[in-house]
Design an enzyme around this catalytic site. Structure first.
Site, mmCIF file in Angstrom:
data_model
loop_
_atom_site.group_PDB
_atom_site.id
_atom_site.type_symbol
_atom_site.label_atom_id
_atom_site.label_comp_id
_atom_site.label_asym_id
_atom_site.label_seq_id
_atom_site.Cartn_x
_atom_site.Cartn_y
_atom_site.Cartn_z
ATOM 1 N N HIS A 16 -20.943 -17.228 42.442
ATOM 2 C CA HIS A 16 -20.449 -16.461 41.280
ATOM 3 C C HIS A 16 -19.619 -15.276 41.761
ATOM 4 C CE1 HIS A 16 -21.294 -15.099 36.914
ATOM 5 N NE2 HIS A 16 -20.192 -14.521 37.365
ATOM 6 N N LEU A 75 -12.381 -13.517 41.889
ATOM 7 C CA LEU A 75 -11.361 -13.203 42.899
ATOM 8 C C LEU A 75 -10.095 -12.589 42.285
ATOM 9 C CD1 LEU A 75 -11.686 -16.229 45.347
ATOM 10 C CD2 LEU A 75 -12.594 -13.921 45.610
ATOM 11 N N ARG A 76 -9.993 -12.614 40.960
ATOM 12 C CA ARG A 76 -8.960 -11.865 40.201
ATOM 13 C C ARG A 76 -7.534 -12.387 40.316
ATOM 14 N NH1 ARG A 76 -12.723 -9.976 36.961
ATOM 15 N NH2 ARG A 76 -13.798 -8.083 37.648
ATOM 16 N N ASN A 130 -11.833 -16.632 34.993
ATOM 17 C CA ASN A 130 -11.250 -15.644 34.061
ATOM 18 C C ASN A 130 -10.136 -14.805 34.692
ATOM 19 O OD1 ASN A 130 -13.068 -14.236 35.680
ATOM 20 N ND2 ASN A 130 -13.647 -12.809 34.065
ATOM 21 N N ASP A 138 -17.112 -17.983 32.146
ATOM 22 C CA ASP A 138 -17.811 -16.746 32.506
ATOM 23 C C ASP A 138 -16.932 -15.506 32.362
ATOM 24 O OD1 ASP A 138 -20.152 -15.300 33.718
ATOM 25 O OD2 ASP A 138 -18.521 -14.679 35.026
ATOM 26 N N HIS A 140 -22.245 -17.869 30.747
ATOM 27 C CA HIS A 140 -22.497 -16.423 30.680
ATOM 28 C C HIS A 140 -23.268 -16.232 29.375
ATOM 29 C CE1 HIS A 140 -20.772 -12.134 30.500
ATOM 30 N NE2 HIS A 140 -21.171 -12.343 29.262
ATOM 31 N N HIS A 151 -26.073 -15.255 36.198
ATOM 32 C CA HIS A 151 -26.668 -13.906 36.247
ATOM 33 C C HIS A 151 -27.822 -13.689 35.256
ATOM 34 C CE1 HIS A 151 -23.742 -13.539 33.011
ATOM 35 N NE2 HIS A 151 -22.725 -13.333 33.814
ATOM 36 N N ASP A 203 -22.058 -12.115 41.467
ATOM 37 C CA ASP A 203 -21.191 -11.738 40.337
ATOM 38 C C ASP A 203 -20.203 -10.653 40.782
ATOM 39 O OD1 ASP A 203 -19.986 -11.572 37.864
ATOM 40 O OD2 ASP A 203 -21.709 -10.677 36.832
ATOM 41 N N HIS A 227 -13.051 -3.952 40.324
ATOM 42 C CA HIS A 227 -12.158 -3.253 39.390
ATOM 43 C C HIS A 227 -11.494 -2.109 40.135
ATOM 44 C CE1 HIS A 227 -13.448 -5.370 35.817
ATOM 45 N NE2 HIS A 227 -14.726 -5.139 36.106
HETATM 46 ZN ZN LIG Z 1 -20.732 -13.269 33.377
#
Ligand SMILES: [Zn+2]
Length: 429
Positions: A63, A66-67, A97, A155, A182, A235, A308, A312
């Site tokens: 989980h 990597l953006r 995401n 997620d 999620h 999670h 997770d 940021h």
């Molecule tokens: Zn999540």
């Protein structure tokens, strides 16, 4: 054709019941042998003196955010892959995401191409369950699986429409891949930013009741039973959700769950100074939840520890508590936190930790690895159980610095990471 001998480590491999000092021979990307009788350097191209270290099947984090594509200022596939191996992980599964989300073979292939260029950790893409992660139409699961996706998840967001989730699960069974959810019920807590309870009241922050996760876990277990899908809870954080997973497992349903190091170590009291590094979803909960999760690690209910990892930018986390984004980084702190807070105090054995961070995650997603059996991928994590570390976010390889563990003094860490028989990271480098 390369041959590497990892000499004299204590090899701990729960998949074979091994815990002994041995030499580990890695040849052409595979485990060739584990044993004590390798003798001299022989034909090894390289010998790694690992006396005093522990060698385990490479850790796998199922989980990770990597953006990339879309949020490269937070993390890239290259920086995240580097952070993974620096934290002792040989493989990570990347959540969908991004922007665009990973909802097509084109994005899945992009991720795999970037991962190959980074050439450090193995990266397994997770595809989005729904197109654009909008929760309405199913994504092209088949073409993503064909391209290399190993599971499906929206997620970051729950799939709120119950009929969409039912059809997504039915579709996933065709490809025999797990659906990861999620588990959150947002209608229950508009604007919620932390656990609903004593601390949310004391701090004047809007709460998220524990029922938010439990209602969703319940719903999805019922749908998994209806559809026959493999269902994995991301999670998991509350005692009630854990009890529901335990009950589903007892009934033989293909249900699994992961927990994060932060939910195993912290409670919502960490929010008391309005520290945005303690803001994540699901929120940190109570001491009795934490105690239940520790019990779930020990008794086998929990299948995996996953970070997770959610990087940021510092400017985003510098917003006030209501507006800062949810999530913390985890790749470079997880191993030390788990060794110091779970294994050293005897909550779980070292062997059980290896199950939770390698064998279990591999099983949940059906990945290669999780074992040092002859012929398995030569993915190895070397641990130094006595090494003292102080968590310093300024030294992270990840682009994210958002951790609630800054300044913590911990004993035990990764010493080196080997992927495909090659040393991709070492604390000595
Ligand atoms: Zn999540």
């Amino acid at each position: 054709m390369s041959r590497l001998v990892v000499r004299g480590a204590r090899v701990v491999d729960p998949s074979q019941g091994i815990d002994e000092v041995a030499d580990l021979v890695l040849q052409d990307g595979l485990v060739e042998s584990v044993g004590s009788a390798v003798g001299g350097a022989g034909s090894a191209d390289e010998v790694l003196d690992a006396k005093g270290l522990v060698a385990v099947p490479g850790f796998i984090d199922i989980h990770v955010h990597l953006r990339e594509p879309g949020f490269e200022y937070k993390e890239t596939i290259a920086s995240g892959s580097h952070a993974a191996v620096a934290g002792g992980f040989t493989a990570v599964a990347a959540m969908a995401n991004t922007d665009p989300p990973n909802d097509s073979a084109a994005v899945t292939e992009f991720i795999l191409r970037k991962a190959a260029q980074a050439n450090r950790a193995r990266i397994y893409p997770i595809g989005a369950l729904t197109r654009g992660m909008k929760g309405a139409e199913l994504s092209e699961m088949g073409e993503m699986v064909e391209a290399g996706a190993v599971a499906m998840s929206d997620d970051g967001l729950p799939v709120e429409d119950i009929n969409v989730m039912r059809r997504a699960m039915e579709y996933a069974t065709i490809f025999d891949i797990p659906v990861i959810e999620h588990c959150e019920t947002p209608q229950l807590h508009p604007g919620g930013v932390m656990n609903e309870g004593y601390w949310s009241t004391a701090l004047g922050l809007r709460g998220i009741p524990r029922a938010s996760e439990e209602i969703s876990v319940d719903r999805n277990i019922v749908l998994a039973e209806l559809t026959g899908a493999r269902f994995h809870v991301a999670h998991l954080s509350t005692s009630g959700a854990l009890r529901r997973v335990q009950e589903a497992k007892t009934r033989g349903l293909p249900v699994s769950c992961e927990v994060t190091p932060h939910h195993l170590i912290l409670t919502d009291e960490s929010v008391s100074s309005y520290n945005t590094s303690a803001k994540m979803k699901p929120p940190l909960v109570t001491e009795s939840d934490r105690a239940a999760l520790l019990q779930g690690l020990a008794d086998g209910t929990v299948d995996a520890i996953a970070t997770d990892h959610a990087p940021h930018h510092a400017d985003e986390k510098a917003e006030d508590f209501d507006h800062a984004p949810f999530g913390i980084v985890g790749l470079e702190t997880a191993v030390s936190l788990c060794l110091d807070r779970l294994v050293r105090p005897g909550v779980i054995s070292l062997s059980r930790l290896v199950e939770l961070m390698s064998t279990g995650p591999a099983r949940v997603l059906g990945l290669p690895g999780g074992t040092l059996k002859v012929g398995a991928p030569a993915d190895v994590t070397l641990l130094d159980l006595e090494k003292h570390v102080r968590v310093d976010p300024e030294t992270f390889v990840s682009r994210g610095r958002n951790t609630p563990f800054a300044g913590w003094e911990l004993t035990g860490s990764a010493a080196a990471t080997l992927v495909n028989g090659r040393i991709v990271w070492s604390s000595a480098l």
